[in-house]
Design an enzyme around this catalytic site. Structure first.
Site, PDB file in Angstrom:
ATOM      1  N   ARG A 197      21.971  60.673 -67.257  1.00 16.57           N
ATOM      2  CA  ARG A 197      22.868  59.955 -68.143  1.00 16.57           C
ATOM      3  C   ARG A 197      24.144  59.575 -67.381  1.00 16.57           C
ATOM      4  O   ARG A 197      24.706  60.383 -66.639  1.00 16.57           O
ATOM      5  CB  ARG A 197      23.251  60.801 -69.358  1.00 16.57           C
ATOM      6  CG  ARG A 197      22.175  60.894 -70.423  1.00 16.57           C
ATOM      7  CD  ARG A 197      21.927  59.550 -71.112  1.00 16.57           C
ATOM      8  NE  ARG A 197      20.905  59.619 -72.146  1.00 16.57           N
ATOM      9  CZ  ARG A 197      19.617  59.322 -71.983  1.00 16.57           C
ATOM     10  NH1 ARG A 197      19.160  58.944 -70.811  1.00 16.57           N
ATOM     11  NH2 ARG A 197      18.776  59.370 -73.009  1.00 16.57           N
ATOM     12  N   GLU A 241      26.540  51.250 -70.486  1.00 13.26           N
ATOM     13  CA  GLU A 241      25.337  50.406 -70.409  1.00 13.26           C
ATOM     14  C   GLU A 241      25.301  49.446 -71.590  1.00 13.26           C
ATOM     15  O   GLU A 241      25.658  49.851 -72.700  1.00 13.26           O
ATOM     16  CB  GLU A 241      24.084  51.289 -70.436  1.00 13.26           C
ATOM     17  CG  GLU A 241      24.002  52.209 -69.232  1.00 13.26           C
ATOM     18  CD  GLU A 241      22.794  53.153 -69.293  1.00 13.26           C
ATOM     19  OE1 GLU A 241      21.924  52.966 -70.163  1.00 13.26           O
ATOM     20  OE2 GLU A 241      22.732  54.061 -68.448  1.00 13.26           O
ATOM     21  N   HIS A 281      18.388  51.439 -65.993  1.00 11.84           N
ATOM     22  CA  HIS A 281      17.899  52.482 -66.915  1.00 11.84           C
ATOM     23  C   HIS A 281      16.405  52.272 -67.209  1.00 11.84           C
ATOM     24  O   HIS A 281      16.007  52.083 -68.371  1.00 11.84           O
ATOM     25  CB  HIS A 281      18.715  52.510 -68.211  1.00 11.84           C
ATOM     26  CG  HIS A 281      18.585  53.826 -68.956  1.00 11.84           C
ATOM     27  ND1 HIS A 281      19.607  54.375 -69.700  1.00 11.84           N
ATOM     28  CD2 HIS A 281      17.550  54.702 -69.065  1.00 11.84           C
ATOM     29  CE1 HIS A 281      19.189  55.519 -70.239  1.00 11.84           C
ATOM     30  NE2 HIS A 281      17.942  55.732 -69.859  1.00 11.84           N
TER      31      HIS A 281
HETATM   32  C1  DGY Z   1      15.209  58.954 -72.446  1.00  9.55           C
HETATM   33  O1  DGY Z   1      14.171  58.991 -73.086  1.00  9.55           O
HETATM   34  O2  DGY Z   1      16.153  59.676 -72.718  1.00  9.55           O
HETATM   35  C2  DGY Z   1      15.282  57.966 -71.329  1.00  9.55           C
HETATM   36  O3  DGY Z   1      16.522  57.945 -70.722  1.00  9.55           O
HETATM   37  C3  DGY Z   1      14.890  56.586 -71.776  1.00  9.55           C
HETATM   38  O4  DGY Z   1      15.864  56.109 -72.648  1.00  9.55           O
END
Ligand code: DGY
Length: 320
Positions: A240, A269, A287
């Protein structure tokens, strides 16, 4: 939105065709063809008294949205591992089950993390750009050299499913793996990786560092933590963006303290700090770590399995 009196599930984010088909067959679901926003989710739930909702980032539900949901809603299913787009505690307090899809994306996210490691160490972004610009000049023995991966030490922050899957891959590339987590894993899970109880103590040993912890809270990587990495280290983040102070990362990349970085996630983002695009020593992706046909199907199916369980009165499979 079309009326459907038997709708038992709202699919509020665009899902793969196979997932949509199953949702329509099994749950008479209303399946959106474009990601819905949070307010539209609340309105739909109120109008149709649905018991189940599948949401994503754009349809994230904060406390005020969850408070406005009708009492019919029993489960909010997420087709993602991360649930930082919703207020889980508030939903639970309202008696709504929240689920995620933790197993579905392990392997692809681990693959992608290795891709970032390799790309950042081996200057993939620069090489690719050179080729697209027409190459035109052979490189000598001392030019445009990358960093060897084999034999380097990889530090993994968070030894959960994805962290462990990255460790297995890194060992295949001949890397020494060290990790930190709240507690030490069992020896068979560790599989030769070395545990550090202190994140800060581990950092000076990481020639490559990769994050695999949930987002939220204060940034884990600030000026201080980047400073603790050895000079010439590579930083990778497919977890993240909120885990990183991006000013500190930018400074570490431009000062030469870091050799490079591989980044799939960002604080803001999809409007990423434009300074990163100007750096040669970063490999940037939007991402997409879980973005394969197979994994996206699996993520959706996992959410549906959780909906089925809760609507049948069984425990959810992946309760958050
Ligand atoms: C998640 O599933 O958390 C991934 O980052 C895809 O969004």
């Amino acid at each position: 939105m079309p009326e459907n009196n038997r709708t038992r599930l709202l699919i509020a984010r665009k899902v793969p065709a196979a997932v949509a088909k199953r949702a329509e067959t099994e749950f008479h679901a209303f399946v959106t063809d474009a990601d819905m926003d949070s307010q539209s989710v609340v309105e739909f739930c109120k109008q149709h008294d649905v018991p189940a909702v599948l949401i994503g980032k754009k349809s994230g539900l904060q406390a005020e949205h969850i408070a406005a949901l009708p009492a019919s809603v029993k489960i909010i299913a997420n087709a993602s591992a991360g649930v930082d787009h919703m207020d889980v505690a508030f939903a639970k307090a309202r008696g709504i089950v929240v689920t995620n899809a933790p197993d579905a994306l392990t392997e692809c996210t681990a693959d992608f993390s290795m891709l970032l490691v390799l790309a950042a160490c081996r200057r993939a972004s620069e090489y690719e750009r050179i080729m697209r610009q027409g190459w035109g000049k052979s490189f000598g023995m001392t030019e445009m050299l990358g960093m060897r991966v084999n034999g380097k030490t990889l530090g993994i922050v968070g030894f959960g499913r994805i962290g462990r899957a990255v460790a297995r891959r890194a060992q295949g590339f001949g890397m020494r793996v060290i990790y930190t987590d709240i507690q030490r894993a069992a020896p068979e899970v560790e599989n030769g990786a070395t545990f550090y109880s202190s994140f800060e103590d581990m950092l000076p040993h990481c020639q490559v560092l990769t994050l695999h912890v949930p987002g939220g809270g204060v940034p884990l990587m600030t000026k201080k933590e980047f400073g603790l990495l050895p000079k010439g280290a590579v930083f990778v983040n497919a977890a993240r963006g909120g885990l990183v102070d991006e000013d500190a990362l930018y400074e570490a990349l431009t000062s030469g303290h870091l050799f490079g970085a591989g980044l799939d996630v960002y604080r803001n983002e999809p409007n990423v700090d434009p300074r990163f695009a100007g750096l040669d020593n970063v490999f940037l992706t939007p991402h997409m770590a879980s973005a394969t046909v197979e994994t996206r199907d699996q993520m959706g199916f996992t959410a549906l399995d959780n909906v089925a369980a809760v609507l049948d009165g069984r425990p959810a499979l992946n309760r958050v």
